[in-house]
Motif scaffolding. Structure first.
Motif, PDB file in Angstrom:
ATOM      1  N   SER A   1      41.585  69.669  -7.361  1.00 42.60           N
ATOM      2  CA  SER A   1      41.895  69.313  -5.990  1.00 42.60           C
ATOM      3  C   SER A   1      42.567  67.944  -5.913  1.00 42.60           C
ATOM      4  O   SER A   1      43.551  67.761  -5.183  1.00 42.60           O
ATOM      5  CB  SER A   1      40.612  69.312  -5.151  1.00 42.60           C
ATOM      6  N   THR A   2      42.052  66.997  -6.675  1.00 40.86           N
ATOM      7  CA  THR A   2      42.628  65.653  -6.666  1.00 40.86           C
ATOM      8  C   THR A   2      44.057  65.658  -7.189  1.00 40.86           C
ATOM      9  O   THR A   2      44.925  64.944  -6.676  1.00 40.86           O
ATOM     10  CB  THR A   2      41.759  64.707  -7.505  1.00 40.86           C
TER      11      THR A   2
ATOM     12  N   ARG B   1      47.279  66.173  -4.837  1.00 39.79           N
ATOM     13  CA  ARG B   1      47.780  65.163  -3.906  1.00 39.79           C
ATOM     14  C   ARG B   1      48.034  63.857  -4.650  1.00 39.79           C
ATOM     15  O   ARG B   1      47.169  63.378  -5.387  1.00 39.79           O
ATOM     16  CB  ARG B   1      46.762  64.953  -2.778  1.00 39.79           C
TER      17      ARG B   1
ATOM     18  N   PHE C   1      48.130  59.440  -0.886  1.00 39.23           N
ATOM     19  CA  PHE C   1      48.234  60.560   0.052  1.00 39.23           C
ATOM     20  C   PHE C   1      47.461  60.286   1.334  1.00 39.23           C
ATOM     21  O   PHE C   1      47.931  60.602   2.438  1.00 39.23           O
ATOM     22  CB  PHE C   1      47.716  61.831  -0.619  1.00 39.23           C
TER      23      PHE C   1
ATOM     24  N   ARG D   1      50.164  65.060   6.469  1.00 37.73           N
ATOM     25  CA  ARG D   1      49.049  65.535   5.652  1.00 37.73           C
ATOM     26  C   ARG D   1      48.461  66.846   6.181  1.00 37.73           C
ATOM     27  O   ARG D   1      48.044  67.689   5.409  1.00 37.73           O
ATOM     28  CB  ARG D   1      47.941  64.473   5.607  1.00 37.73           C
TER      29      ARG D   1
ATOM     30  N   LEU E   1      48.343  71.503   2.059  1.00 40.39           N
ATOM     31  CA  LEU E   1      48.378  70.560   0.945  1.00 40.39           C
ATOM     32  C   LEU E   1      46.987  70.230   0.423  1.00 40.39           C
ATOM     33  O   LEU E   1      46.850  69.713  -0.680  1.00 40.39           O
ATOM     34  CB  LEU E   1      49.081  69.264   1.382  1.00 40.39           C
ATOM     35  N   TRP E   2      45.961  70.516   1.205  1.00 42.98           N
ATOM     36  CA  TRP E   2      44.592  70.237   0.775  1.00 42.98           C
ATOM     37  C   TRP E   2      43.992  71.402  -0.012  1.00 42.98           C
ATOM     38  O   TRP E   2      43.285  71.171  -0.993  1.00 42.98           O
ATOM     39  CB  TRP E   2      43.706  69.959   1.997  1.00 42.98           C
TER      40      TRP E   2
ATOM     41  N   HIS F   1      47.432  72.802   7.152  1.00 41.74           N
ATOM     42  CA  HIS F   1      45.990  72.558   7.096  1.00 41.74           C
ATOM     43  C   HIS F   1      45.308  72.738   8.453  1.00 41.74           C
ATOM     44  O   HIS F   1      44.098  72.556   8.561  1.00 41.74           O
ATOM     45  CB  HIS F   1      45.757  71.127   6.582  1.00 41.74           C
TER      46      HIS F   1
END
Length: 259
Positions: free
Chosen positions: A138-139, A142, A146, A154, A213-214, A240
């Motif tokens: 997950s990290t 982005r 970010f 975002r 994007l998340w 998102h």
């Protein structure tokens, strides 16, 4: 556009702090909407009337530190606040629809109080999972910095930002008003990981956006594999904030699942 006649905004003392909520009332099954971290009780204009017209008693509220729910005292646990809010409203069992951070609260509540959740909708969220491989993956999605990028970049997908400038402006106005004071961080009651997802016994709907994007579609497919019997819907041209960007598709998916 916003509802012409929204239900009145009320306040309840929850965990010793005033918390703002609205309630469409009625005899239908209670359905609680849990807002994103960038939102508040005010972000459900596209859902409230549609869900109420389908026969549900629709409830929305602002968590601690969000619009009209001032950050006072200890932060406490969001799941405890939700349980107390349901008690205040005389609701023993409800459907939960959570988006982004609200989905994490919904997941934590479903693990803590499974008998109080009829059906669970988790939308556009990374779930807050603590598995090391999930955190790393997950990290990596982005880049550094970010979190400092503009909120609409975002949260909102490029298709929506290109096609709906007025909607973007409305979303930004609500985002700017969502947290008027210090940000409140409420910890989870449970360890959230894949094993926890596997313990969910109620029907679960997952809603993702293909431009989120998340948590892009492959991440949501992992969630679906971890939750027994879950249903997965990926909305096209959506970032998102599915409930805001693609409200007709979002509402249709929720209603189809609840029926």
């Amino acid at each position: 556009m916003p509802d012409a006649n929204p239900p009145p905004l009320r306040q309840a003392m929850i965990g010793g702090a005033p918390m703002a909520y609205w309630d469409t009332g009625g005899d239908g099954t209670a359905l609680v909407l849990l807002h994103p971290g960038t939102g508040s009780h005010a972000v459900w204009d596209h859902q409230r009337d549609v869900l109420a017209a389908a026969g549900y008693r629709v409830i929305g509220y602002s968590r601690r530190g969000h619009m009209d729910s001032p950050a006072t005292g200890e932060p406490g646990f969001a799941v405890d606040d939700l349980a107390e809010m349901l008690d205040h409203l005389g609701v023993s069992r409800a459907h939960l629809v959570g988006c982004a951070q609200g989905a994490i609260v919904a997941l934590d509540f479903a693990l803590s109080h499974p008998k109080r959740v009829s059906r669970l909708v988790l939308a556009c969220t990374h779930m807050g999972l603590e598995d090391a491989d999930h955190v790393a993956r997950s990290t990596a999605l982005r880049p550094p910095g970010f979190a400092a990028m503009p909120a609409d970049f975002r949260e909102l997908g490029p298709a929506y930002r290109a096609a709906e400038p007025e909607g973007v402006a409305r979303w930004l106005a609500l985002e700017h008003a969502a947290i008027p004071g210090p940000k409140v961080v409420q910890p989870c009651r449970n360890r959230l990981d894949r094993a926890a997802l596997g313990r969910l016994a109620m029907p679960v709907l997952l809603i993702g956006g293909d431009a989120d994007l998340w948590a892009p579609p492959p991440v949501f497919r992992d969630f679906a594999r971890a939750i027994p019997g879950s249903t997965l819907r990926i909305l096209s041209e959506c970032g998102h904030a599915a409930q805001w960007e693609q409200p007709e598709a979002f509402n249709a998916a929720v209603l189809d699942f609840l029926r």
